[in-house]
Every structure is written in structure tokens, then in C-alpha cells.
Design a protein around this motif. Structure first.
Motif, PDB file in Angstrom:
ATOM      1  N   GLY A  37      -2.594  -0.981  11.622  1.00 14.08           N
ATOM      2  CA  GLY A  37      -2.086   0.234  11.016  1.00 14.08           C
ATOM      3  C   GLY A  37      -3.025   0.808   9.975  1.00 14.08           C
ATOM      4  N   ILE A  38      -2.775   2.063   9.656  1.00 11.02           N
ATOM      5  CA  ILE A  38      -3.539   2.754   8.618  1.00 11.02           C
ATOM      6  C   ILE A  38      -2.548   3.226   7.556  1.00 11.02           C
ATOM      7  CG2 ILE A  38      -5.041   4.721   8.106  1.00 11.02           C
ATOM      8  CD1 ILE A  38      -5.893   4.652  11.038  1.00 11.02           C
ATOM      9  N   ALA A  39      -2.780   2.807   6.331  1.00  9.83           N
ATOM     10  CA  ALA A  39      -1.910   3.235   5.239  1.00  9.83           C
ATOM     11  C   ALA A  39      -2.699   4.182   4.351  1.00  9.83           C
ATOM     12  CB  ALA A  39      -1.462   2.025   4.436  1.00  9.83           C
ATOM     13  N   PHE A  40      -2.008   5.052   3.653  1.00 12.62           N
ATOM     14  CA  PHE A  40      -2.737   5.920   2.731  1.00 12.62           C
ATOM     15  C   PHE A  40      -1.865   6.196   1.523  1.00 12.62           C
ATOM     16  CE2 PHE A  40      -0.137   9.423   4.008  1.00 12.62           C
ATOM     17  CZ  PHE A  40       0.063   9.245   5.362  1.00 12.62           C
ATOM     18  N   ASN A  41      -2.537   6.493   0.449  1.00 13.32           N
ATOM     19  CA  ASN A  41      -1.832   6.875  -0.765  1.00 13.32           C
ATOM     20  C   ASN A  41      -2.552   8.079  -1.351  1.00 13.32           C
ATOM     21  OD1 ASN A  41      -0.458   7.127  -3.076  1.00 13.32           O
ATOM     22  ND2 ASN A  41      -0.711   5.007  -3.747  1.00 13.32           N
ATOM     23  N   ARG A  42      -1.852   9.200  -1.317  1.00 10.97           N
ATOM     24  CA  ARG A  42      -2.451  10.449  -1.805  1.00 10.97           C
ATOM     25  C   ARG A  42      -2.646  10.427  -3.305  1.00 10.97           C
ATOM     26  NH1 ARG A  42      -1.002  14.412   2.217  1.00 10.97           N
ATOM     27  NH2 ARG A  42       0.626  13.476   3.455  1.00 10.97           N
TER      28      ARG A  42
ATOM     29  N   LEU B 189       0.829  -1.213   0.000  1.00  7.73           N
ATOM     30  CA  LEU B 189       0.000   0.000   0.000  1.00  7.73           C
ATOM     31  C   LEU B 189       0.860   1.258   0.000  1.00  7.73           C
ATOM     32  CD1 LEU B 189      -2.674  -1.175   2.563  1.00  7.73           C
ATOM     33  CD2 LEU B 189      -3.094  -0.658   0.160  1.00  7.73           C
ATOM     34  N   GLY B 190       2.167   1.084  -0.069  1.00  5.26           N
ATOM     35  CA  GLY B 190       3.014   2.255  -0.262  1.00  5.26           C
ATOM     36  C   GLY B 190       3.865   2.654   0.933  1.00  5.26           C
ATOM     37  N   SER B 191       3.788   1.902   2.037  1.00  6.50           N
ATOM     38  CA  SER B 191       4.702   2.210   3.140  1.00  6.50           C
ATOM     39  C   SER B 191       6.109   1.899   2.642  1.00  6.50           C
ATOM     40  CB  SER B 191       4.355   1.349   4.353  1.00  6.50           C
ATOM     41  OG  SER B 191       5.529   0.968   5.036  1.00  6.50           O
ATOM     42  N   LYS B 192       7.025   2.849   2.761  1.00  5.73           N
ATOM     43  CA  LYS B 192       8.326   2.689   2.104  1.00  5.73           C
ATOM     44  C   LYS B 192       9.344   1.986   2.994  1.00  5.73           C
ATOM     45  CE  LYS B 192       7.637   5.384  -1.707  1.00  5.73           C
ATOM     46  NZ  LYS B 192       6.325   5.861  -1.344  1.00  5.73           N
TER      47      LYS B 192
END
Ligand code: ASP
Ligand code: MG
Length: 415
Positions: free
Chosen positions: A264-269, A206-209
């Protein structure tokens, strides 16, 4: 005595002073009686610099030649680290991937590791040496150097740990672990002491680097206990304290897992949404819409097809914002043939996902998520779920508000 693989990222290897610190930290672990293999990245910025050089010559660099160039950053790192260890009186030896050998397929710039021959490494370890192996690269059947994709040193480290049956893989990096969400968005975000590899896999994709997705797959498939921890602490930090710091990527049955429903909460702008309106609802529609998009190498994420009305339906999907215009162009090219009325879209949307293995055994996570967003007056445009994840697409304006509200609603600030 344990066999431990250490991985150091580009920031940790960013200058000769930092490399000297890495050497002191590695020596501390070796002095404690452990067998140590180290996998460093290139010095920070170096891989970007090398790729930029290649692009000055060829705007679309030849993949084999690009790997020849891009892999050199790690070769410099391993040599420097070996010297830094020799300089403080440790026995150390560095190897490039092909010298080990780390065998890969020939998919240059995104190769997959096929096998690792650890005989030589074991002999060196028996000899009391610290062994340093380049991350990010391997060698194919024909002897060509192949790299594993950006961020690939994580995968090298976990794969080496798996092949050598290491007791633990320690990923030293410039953050001190995995957080419930990005602390820059939610100041109450909390470091997790442990997270399951499945949750980590969702967060990575989901984009966590924090880790390359493929390294997490390796950790899961080969059950490599992997820990993400800071390389920015004092290198002489008490070893026991260090061994328990950061975030352990663990397995569900482990005792030390926290019992939270959501981890956790992931987000992708940077998402974009595209709708093809008024498509005839007949077999093959999804294929005819998404086939050409896939052929243009555009990755599609969430998909919905509406109920059809009088034989016509609307079809909506999301792509990364970078691909938005290209995807629209592709669809405008195929629209007539599809018999679709029109193509519209919105490039100002964001995706928010709550992730947690606890969802398997708890009901009501989705309704709590939707209630929280509704109380904030945030409209949900699309929803997708997996066994341990619920994602929603919303207007990018409300992204931070939504993340904060959800973090609070699921009480993620509480241990
Ligand atoms: N040096 C490579 C990159 O920058 C691999 C890595 O650092 O993991 O992508
Ligand atoms: Mg990295």
C-alpha cells in the motif's frame, strides 16, 4: 461453533434504524451457532458532542471528569443494541467496561488496558446470551472510568477478542476493507483481501484512519485474526460470503497472503518541515534542539542532520502542520542559547510512504520509488526508511501526482 467478537463503529450505530440492522446482523451470526460478543462505538458524532459540552465548562477539561462524560456515548449504544436484540427475540445483555471488568491504568483520555476478567461474559455466553460490551472505556484500580483515546473501541474489541481467545474479531465499519491507497486519490485503488499486521501497523500510524493504531498492536501481539468489513451491506447477506469479505489482518506466514512487494501507499498532506541553520556541531545538539520541542508536546517525525562545515551543521525535522507555528516559536526561544544562526521552515510539504513486507526480501524498491518520482520531476526533500517502509517528503503540490505515479509503478491495481 466459534467465539466471534463483532465491533461496530459510530456510523454503523448512527441511528436507531441502523442499530436495528446491527441487531439483525448479530442475530444472524448467533443463529448460525456462534458465541457472539459485540463491542459498539458511540452513535456517530456523540463523542464529539460530549467533549464539546465539557469544553463549554472548562476549556481544558479535567481529564478524569472528561472521561466520565465522554464514556457515556458507548453506554447508550450498548443498551440500545441489547434492546434491539431483545425486541427480535434474542437473549442479550449489555455491560459497561467497569461491570466486566476491563481494567486500565489511570492515564485518563489515553488509558491502556491492563486486564480483562471474562468470567461473567463466559457465563452469559454459556447461557445462550449475546453479550454487548462498551468500547472505548475501562476502569482503573481506584474505580475511576478511563477512556482509551479517540477511536479506542477498535482496541477494546481486539483486546476483548484476545482475552477471550476468540476465533476472530470482525471490525464492521463504513468502508469495505483496507485499500492499496485512498480510492479518492487513485480510482484504480484496490481492496486488499489480506494484509499483514505489521503493514497495517505502518499504515495506521501513517494516518490511515481505518483502525486505531493500538488495536493493530494488540492484534499482532496476541495474534488475534482481525477482519475489517462493511456494515453497510444487507444485514441478511449470506454469512459465508460475509465471513470472507473485507480485509483480513493476517500474519506473514499465512498462505493467503498476496505475494506483492508493496502492499500500500500511505500519504499525509499535513506535514511541515523545520530547519535550524548553522548550529555548532557538538554532542547534545540534537537533544538541545528537540528536547524543548518534545517538552511542548510536539511530535517529531523525520529527522536529518547535515554534514558539518567548519564546525557548523543544519538540522531539519518534520512535525504535523498543526504544530508548525508552535515549534517555530519554541525554537526561536532557544535559538540564541543553541548558538544557531536561524530557524526556517516550510509548512506546505506532504509525506508519501510505500509499505510492504516484501521489501525485506526484494532489493530495488527504493530505487524504483525514486526513479518514479524523478520521472515526474518531483523533488525529494527528505527520506526515511524502516524495514518495511520508505517515506519521502515532497512539495504538497505534487502529492496526488506522486501517489498516482507510484501506484502505477508498483502495479498496485493488479491483484
Ligand atoms: N466513541 C469514541 C470516539 O469517537 C471511540 C470510538 O468510536 O472508537 O473516539
Ligand atoms: Mg473508528
Amino acid at each position: 461453533m466459534a467465539l466471534i467478537v463483532h465491533k461496530y463503529g459510530g456510523t454503523s450505530m448512527g441511528s436507531t434504524d441502523r442499530i436495528k440492522n446491527v441487531a439483525r446482523r448479530v442475530a444472524k451470526w448467533h443463529d448460525a451457532g456462534h458465541r457472539i460478543v459485540v463491542v459498539p462505538s458511540a452513535m456517530s458524532g456523540e463523542t464529539n458532542r460530549l467533549i464539546a459540552l465539557a469544553k463549554e465548562i472548562q476549556s481544558q477539561p479535567d481529564p478524569r471528569e472528561l472521561d466520565m462524560i465522554a464514556s457515556t456515548g458507548e453506554q447508550v449504544s450498548v443498551g440500545l443494541l441489547a434492546m434491539a436484540l431483545l425486541a427480535i427475540g434474542k437473549k442479550a445483555v449489555s455491560y459497561a467496561g467497569w461491570q466486566v471488568a476491563i481494567k486500565t491504568d489511570s492515564a485518563y483520555t489515553k488509558a491502556r488496558i491492563q486486564s480483562i476478567d471474562n468470567d461473567k461474559v463466559n457465563r452469559d455466553l454459556d447461557d445462550g446470551k449475546i453479550v454487548i460490551i462498551t468500547g472505548f472505556q475501562g476502569v482503573d484500580d481506584l474505580g475511576n472510568i478511563a477512556t482509551l483515546g479517540r477511536g479506542g473501541s477498535d482496541t477494546s474489541a481486539v483486546a476483548i477478542a484476545a482475552a477471550m481467545k476468540a476465533d476472530e474479531c470482525l471490525i464492521f465499519t463504513d468502508v469495505d476493507g483496507v485499500y492499496t491507497t485512498d480510492p479518492r486519490v487513485v480510482s484504480e485503488a484496490r481492496r486488499l483481501k489480506a494484509i499483514t499486521f505489521e503493514e497495517m501497523l505502518e499504515l495506521a500510524s501513517l494516518g490511515s484512519k481505518v483502525l486505531q493504531t493500538r488495536s493493530v498492536e494488540f492484534a499482532g501481539n496476541y495474534r488475534v485474526p482481525t477482519r475489517v468489513l462493511s456494515s453497510l451491506t444487507d444485514p441478511m447477506l449470506d454469512i459465508e460470503e460475509e465471513a470472507n469479505s473485507g480485509t483480513l489482518i493476517s500474519f506473514e506466514e499465512d498462505k493467503h497472503m498476496e505475494q506483492a512487494v508493496i502492499s500500500g501507499i500511505a500519504f499525509n498532506r499535513d506535514e511541515a518541515k523545520i530547519t535550524v541553520l548553522g548550529v555548532p556541531d557538538r554532542p547534545g545538539v540534537a537533544y538541545h534542539i528537540l528536547g524543548p520541542v518534545a517538552d511542548a508536546n510536539i511530535e517529531v517525525d523525520m529527522i536529518i542532520q547535515n554534514q558539518s562545515v567548519e564546525g557548523k551543521t543544519d538540522f531539519t525535522f518534520t512535525v504535523s502542520r498543526n504544530d508548525y507555528q508552535r515549534a517555530i516559536d519554541v525554537l526561536n526561544g532557544t535559538r540564541e542559547e543553541l548558538g544557531a544562526a536561524s530557524v526556517t521552515g516550510d509548512a506546505k510539504v506532504s509525506k508519501i510512504s510505500v509499505v510492504g513486507v516484501g521489501m525485506r526480501s526484494h532489493v530495488g524498491v527504493a530505487s524504483q520509488m525514486f526513479r518514479t518520482l524523478s520521472e515526474e520531476g518531483i523533488n525529494i526533500m527528505m527520506i526515511s526508511t524502516s524495514e518495511i517502509k520508505i517515506s519521502v517528503l515532497i512539495d504538497e503540490k505534487y502529492m496526488e501526482l506522486a501517489v498516482r505515479a507510484l501506484h502505477k509503478a508498483f502495479e498496485l491495481e493488479k491483484a
